[in-house]
Design a protein around this motif. Structure first.
Motif, PDB file in Angstrom:
ATOM      1  N   LEU A 109       2.413   5.199   1.168  1.00 31.99           N
ATOM      2  CA  LEU A 109       1.712   5.638   2.371  1.00 31.99           C
ATOM      3  C   LEU A 109       0.201   5.651   2.150  1.00 31.99           C
ATOM      4  O   LEU A 109      -0.571   5.179   2.999  1.00 31.99           O
ATOM      5  N   GLU A 128      -1.938   7.603   9.379  1.00 34.67           N
ATOM      6  CA  GLU A 128      -0.582   7.873   8.902  1.00 34.67           C
ATOM      7  C   GLU A 128       0.462   7.413   9.915  1.00 34.67           C
ATOM      8  O   GLU A 128       1.486   6.835   9.540  1.00 34.67           O
ATOM      9  N   ALA A 131       0.682   3.705   9.596  1.00 36.86           N
ATOM     10  CA  ALA A 131       1.356   3.316   8.354  1.00 36.86           C
ATOM     11  C   ALA A 131       2.862   3.502   8.464  1.00 36.86           C
ATOM     12  O   ALA A 131       3.640   2.644   8.017  1.00 36.86           O
ATOM     13  N   LEU A 132       3.304   4.593   9.062  1.00 41.98           N
ATOM     14  CA  LEU A 132       4.739   4.836   9.208  1.00 41.98           C
ATOM     15  C   LEU A 132       5.389   3.794  10.118  1.00 41.98           C
ATOM     16  O   LEU A 132       6.505   3.347   9.866  1.00 41.98           O
ATOM     17  N   LEU A 135       5.681   0.694   8.017  1.00 42.92           N
ATOM     18  CA  LEU A 135       6.756   0.837   7.036  1.00 42.92           C
ATOM     19  C   LEU A 135       8.118   0.658   7.689  1.00 42.92           C
ATOM     20  O   LEU A 135       9.037   0.097   7.083  1.00 42.92           O
ATOM     21  N   GLU A 141      10.480   2.706   5.333  1.00 39.56           N
ATOM     22  CA  GLU A 141      10.093   4.031   5.810  1.00 39.56           C
ATOM     23  C   GLU A 141      10.481   5.126   4.812  1.00 39.56           C
ATOM     24  O   GLU A 141       9.753   6.115   4.641  1.00 39.56           O
ATOM     25  N   ARG A 144       7.834   6.079   1.660  1.00 41.39           N
ATOM     26  CA  ARG A 144       6.451   6.465   1.984  1.00 41.39           C
ATOM     27  C   ARG A 144       5.777   7.240   0.865  1.00 41.39           C
ATOM     28  O   ARG A 144       4.575   7.066   0.611  1.00 41.39           O
ATOM     29  N   ASP A 145       6.510   8.097   0.157  1.00 42.69           N
ATOM     30  CA  ASP A 145       5.909   8.965  -0.854  1.00 42.69           C
ATOM     31  C   ASP A 145       6.174   8.492  -2.282  1.00 42.69           C
ATOM     32  O   ASP A 145       5.939   9.231  -3.245  1.00 42.69           O
TER      33      ASP A 145
END
Length: 262
Positions: A109, A128, A131-132, A135, A141, A144-145
């Protein structure tokens, strides 16, 4: 007149010392078109993409992308692109390389939101959200982290594509993006690229994936010794290439693929 061409390359010449890598290359690409570039190693394919992305100076000719001067030969009269033009170009052109070039200390992310926040001045929440959405488009998705080292090669390359798309580019350049991947991971990256093409993204793709070229390209360019030897629709260039050098390259390629499959 260049009409509606989004990419216009005129008389491009690129040298490294005394070695001419690109020799009088002329090329046009319209909005929404997909152009696949094939050819032997050392033919100038990757250098062409790097020149289009203003990552390499050129000796002669001009490159314009969506009306913005991307490069002007230092042997030609007149000034090349200024700093404002280069900034505009960085926003218009996304490039994905053989190596993923993700920042290892940032999560997926964070990798994607960095440029929109720093370059475009986008608010963190907006970056953000963007970006989501990207993804989701590339099927990551749930990553992301995650840091890049925890991703497969195919996942890293899809994350790199999402990062390039975060700048809302008009043009996407792909330089052998599947060559560093294990064979079973190639399909997921090509699937993402096919979807981009279907959505109308203008794309210039250097690849050895001939099935992708057949199915997705509007035109295929064959390069050799720094020159464009032939440009034709895929149905023609694979079935009845006009030039003997194109024919010889494709015959060698198909023979090699046949040995590998056998």
């Amino acid at each position: 007149m260049n009409g509606d061409a989004l990419i216009v390359v005129e008389q491009l010449t690129k040298r490294y010392g005394t070695a001419t890598v690109l020799n009088d290359v002329n090329l046009k690409l319209g909005p929404g078109q997909v152009l696949v570039v094939i050819g032997p190693s050392g033919s100038g394919k990757s250098t062409l993409l790097r020149c289009l992305a203003a990552l390499e100076p050129i000796q002669r000719g001009t490159i314009r992308i969506d009306g913005t001067l991307a490069a002007k030969g230092d042997e030609d009269s007149g000034a090349g692109p200024d700093r404002a033009s280069l900034k505009t170009l960085r926003e218009k052109v996304g490039m994905v390389f053989q190596q993923f070039n993700l920042f290892p200390h940032l999560t997926v992310l964070e990798n994607i939101t960095l440029a929109p926040r720093r370059v475009l001045g986008m608010a963190p929440a907006e970056a953000e959200s963007l970006a989501l959405d990207l993804l989701r488009r590339v099927g990551l998705e749930d990553k992301r982290d995650v840091h890049p080292e925890r991703l497969s090669g195919g996942q890293q390359q899809r994350a790199a594509i999402a990062r390039a798309l975060a700048m809302h580019p008009r043009v996407m350049l792909f330089d052998e993006v599947t060559s560093a991947l294990d064979p079973e991971l190639v399909g997921e990256v090509l699937r993402t690229m096919r979807e981009l093409a279907e959505q109308g993204m203008t794309m210039l793709v250097v690849t050895h994936e001939m099935a992708f070229a057949r199915d997705v390209a509007d035109d295929v360019v064959f390069m050799d010794n720094g020159q464009i030897i032939e440009r034709s629709p895929p149905a023609q260039i694979f079935a009845q290439p006009k030039e003997p050098r194109t024919r010889a390259f494709l015959e060698r390629l198909l023979e090699r693929e046949g040995r590998r499959d056998g």
